[in-house]
Design an enzyme around this catalytic site. Structure first.
Site: not given
Ligand code: NDP
Ligand code: 2IT
Length: 444
Positions: A166, A126
């Site tokens: 992420d 990561k």
């Molecule tokens: P994005 O940046 O696309 O969206 C994040 C969302 O969460 C936004 O709505 C954001 O609000 C909110 N958010 C982020 N930080 C905070 C915080 N500290 N407090 C409150 N709200 C918060 O990220 P993703 O959708 O890609 O990721 C969301 C989660 O999923 C994370 O935990 C990530 O690690 C996990 N994840 C993502 C994957 C992926 O493929 N993208 C795969 C597996 C897991 P705002 O815009 O106001 O900051």
């Molecule tokens: O938390 C996660 O699994 C991710 N942000 C996606 C990682 C990836 O390599 O697609």
């Protein structure tokens, strides 16, 4: 003292001021107790757990970049190459002001087991930076991404370490980083996933985490005598994971009534309008107040509050530790039957235990959100064979992977007499493959 307790103490002592990393290690090791005890002598002799909780390599570097006024800024950046026992390091890059080494280590540690659960050959890693993409111009984002990749490019490659998106890192950022990697290294290869479709990206990667979350949730409900169809769902977050979780839940016949961001949340009694949500978040990069302003059925509230809405299924899709014990109590009191984590470690340990004790089906993030990284691995396969598969082909493989993951957790939990404890099931199933590969490869 038991081997598990010794290693937990060691992690706390050797990694001060990294509470999220401690939390992730505790959660995993506690639920591995039975497995470790079975093999304690051999694991102890090989220091298997000490090696598992210590990253193979940790890279820390500065990222200087120039803003639109000519001012120079310096951010801290990280890449933690945690474990390569079963494949090249694989895991996302988080861009958020809260990023520090402890956060990246917790995420990298979780990623080891998640990647193992996908059944695909990917190790755990990561990275990220405390850079805040909010409010920056496209040129500033490009300046940061190029400077970040100028350093990172020395340590990654299609067969060594393959980063992805992420929080704060989406298609735009991956594009700028890919361009800079290619320019510096002079190699056109699948060094990043989540790429645009015109330059080696995979169809369905954008949707994969949210869709995968729903495929696993659907299977978990089905195997416990419930149907996702007709259920009321609450979702937190409104980013990549949340948007496609809402979309797939609706396609499967559920009604999603909430989304949130870091400033507030929306309750939409008619069900979230995904097209409008995408317009506000993906196109305009605006706040949820704009969603509420455009949608008469929606109420906007400041702060947090998604978990107070009566629901059958709760899907935390924003960030770590966003669902606390009080929230868990409210969900149980309101009759919630299932919680599945779209985000990484969104539920605190106390909240998880409360939900499980009260009969709520609970799917941990390392299983429930594995569809994103699994589809990244499918992107790597397509890049290697220089072909692109159709949306249906990728989506079909994703669905199979998620259904298999659920059954693997379920069976591992049963085998160790913890039926229905999918947290233990996920940790055990993910761990066994990695431990076996580490043992086979000797002391490295
Ligand atoms: P994005 O940046 O696309 O969206 C994040 C969302 O969460 C936004 O709505 C954001 O609000 C909110 N958010 C982020 N930080 C905070 C915080 N500290 N407090 C409150 N709200 C918060 O990220 P993703 O959708 O890609 O990721 C969301 C989660 O999923 C994370 O935990 C990530 O690690 C996990 N994840 C993502 C994957 C992926 O493929 N993208 C795969 C597996 C897991 P705002 O815009 O106001 O900051
Ligand atoms: O938390 C996660 O699994 C991710 N942000 C996606 C990682 C990836 O390599 O697609």
């Amino acid at each position: 003292m038991s081997y598990v307790d010794e290693v937990i103490d060691l992690v706390v002592e050797k990694n001060p001021a990294q509470p999220e990393f401690h939390q992730a290690v505790k959660e995993v090791l506690e639920s591995l107790r039975v497995v470790i005890e079975e093999n304690e002598e051999a694991y102890r002799k090989d220091a298997l757990l000490e090696r598992l909780v210590t990253p193979e390599r940790q890279l820390l570097f500065r990222v200087p970049w120039v803003d639109d006024n000519g001012q120079v800024h310096v951010n801290n950046a990280f890449r933690v190459q945690f474990n390569s026992a079963i494949g090249p390091y694989k895991g996302g890059l988080r861009l958020h002001p809260s990023v520090n080494l402890g956060i990246i280590k917790f995420l990298g540690f979780e990623q080891i087991f998640k990647n193992s659960l996908t059944g695909l050959p990917i190790g755990g890693g990561k990275g990220g930076s405390d850079f805040d993409p909010k409010g920056k111009s496209d040129r500033e984002i490009m300046a940061f991404c190029q400077s970040f990749m100028t350093e990172l490019s020395k340590y990654i490659g299609a067969d060594t370490d393959v980063p992805a998106g992420d929080i704060g890192t989406g298609a735009r950022e991956i594009g700028y980083m890919f361009g800079q990697y290619k320019r510096i290294r002079g190699v056109y290869e699948g060094v990043l996933t989540g790429k645009g479709l015109s330059y080696g990206g995979s169809l369905a990667r954008t949707e994969a985490t949210g869709y995968g979350l729903l495929y696993l949730t659907e299977e978990m409900l089905k195997c416990n005598g419930h149907d996702i169809k007709g259920k009321t769902v609450v979702v937190s977050g409104s980013g990549n994971v949340a948007i496609y979780a809402v979309q797939k839940a609706q396609q499967l016949g559920a009604k999603v009534v909430t989304v949130s961001d870091s400033t507030g949340w929306v309750y939409d009694k008619e069900g979230i309008d995904v097209a409008l949500l995408k317009e506000v978040k993906e196109v305009k990069r605006a706040r949820l107040t704009e969603y509420a302003a455009a949608r008469p059925s929606a109420e906007y509230h400041e702060g947090r509050g998604v978990w107070s809405i009566k629901c059958d299924v709760a899907l935390p899709c924003a960030t770590q530790n966003e669902l606390h014990l009080d929230d868990a109590k409210e969900l149980v009191a309101n009759g919630c039957i299932a919680v599945a984590e779209g985000a990484n470690m969104p539920t605190t340990i106390e909240a998880t235990e409360y939900l499980q004790k009260n009969g709520v089906l609970f799917a941990p993030g390392k299983a429930a959100n594995a569809g994103g990284v699994a589809t990244s691995a499918l992107e790597m396969s397509q890049n290697s064979e220089r072909l692109s598969w159709t949306f249906e082909e990728v989506d079909g493989k994703l669905k199979n992977i998620m259904v298999n993951i659920f059954h693997n957790l379920d069976e591992a939990a049963k085998k160790y007499h913890m039926e229905g404890n999918y947290v233990a099931g996920a940790n055990i199933a993910g761990f066994l493959k990695v431990a076996d590969a580490m043992t086979a490869q000797g002391i490295v």
